[in-house]
Design an enzyme around this catalytic site. Structure first.
Site, short mmCIF file in Angstrom:
data_model
loop_
_atom_site.label_atom_id
_atom_site.label_comp_id
_atom_site.label_asym_id
_atom_site.label_seq_id
_atom_site.Cartn_x
_atom_site.Cartn_y
_atom_site.Cartn_z
N SER A 1 0.79 -1.24 0.00
CA SER A 1 0.00 0.00 0.00
C SER A 1 0.82 1.28 0.00
O SER A 1 0.31 2.33 -0.37
CB SER A 1 -0.97 0.01 1.18
OG SER A 1 -0.26 0.18 2.39
N LYS B 1 0.14 4.73 6.68
CA LYS B 1 -0.41 5.56 5.61
C LYS B 1 0.14 6.98 5.74
O LYS B 1 0.71 7.36 6.75
CB LYS B 1 -1.95 5.63 5.67
CG LYS B 1 -2.65 4.30 5.64
CD LYS B 1 -2.52 3.59 4.34
CE LYS B 1 -3.22 2.23 4.41
NZ LYS B 1 -2.73 1.28 3.48
#
Length: 101
Positions: free
Chosen positions: A13, A56
């Site tokens: 990711s 993230k």
């Protein structure tokens, strides 16, 4: 409580910046007296799966307690586009050092 902890990247990711198998050292005190800023890379507890840890980038700060986070590799990232903004109390800390495999 030790203020620095280590996490292993286990998905795609955050590619190409952080790859599966890399490690990050996370400063757990980074936001004790302040708030994340746009662009900060954070480690936090998944808002719906509390035993899952994610890494993230903070993309948008809507107020001092909620943050929109996205993965750098949008095609392979489960992020705020899927679960909405995250609350500050889910944040474990700010990525401090990146250790590439």
């Amino acid at each position: 409580m030790f203020p620095i902890t280590r996490f292993k990247i286990e998905d795609r990711s955050m590619e190409p910046n952080f790859k599966s198998g890399d490690y990050v050292l996370v400063n757990k005190l980074a936001y004790a007296f302040g708030n994340p800023s746009k662009g900060d890379i954070i480690v936090f507890k998944h808002p719906k799966e509390k035993d899952r840890i994610l890494i993230k980038r903070v993309s948008l700060v809507s107020n001092s307690d909620e943050y929109y986070v996205t993965g750098d590799n949008k095609d392979f990232s489960q992020d705020s586009r899927h679960f909405g903004e995250i609350k500050k109390d889910l944040i474990i800390g700010k990525v401090w050092i990146h250790i590439k495999k």
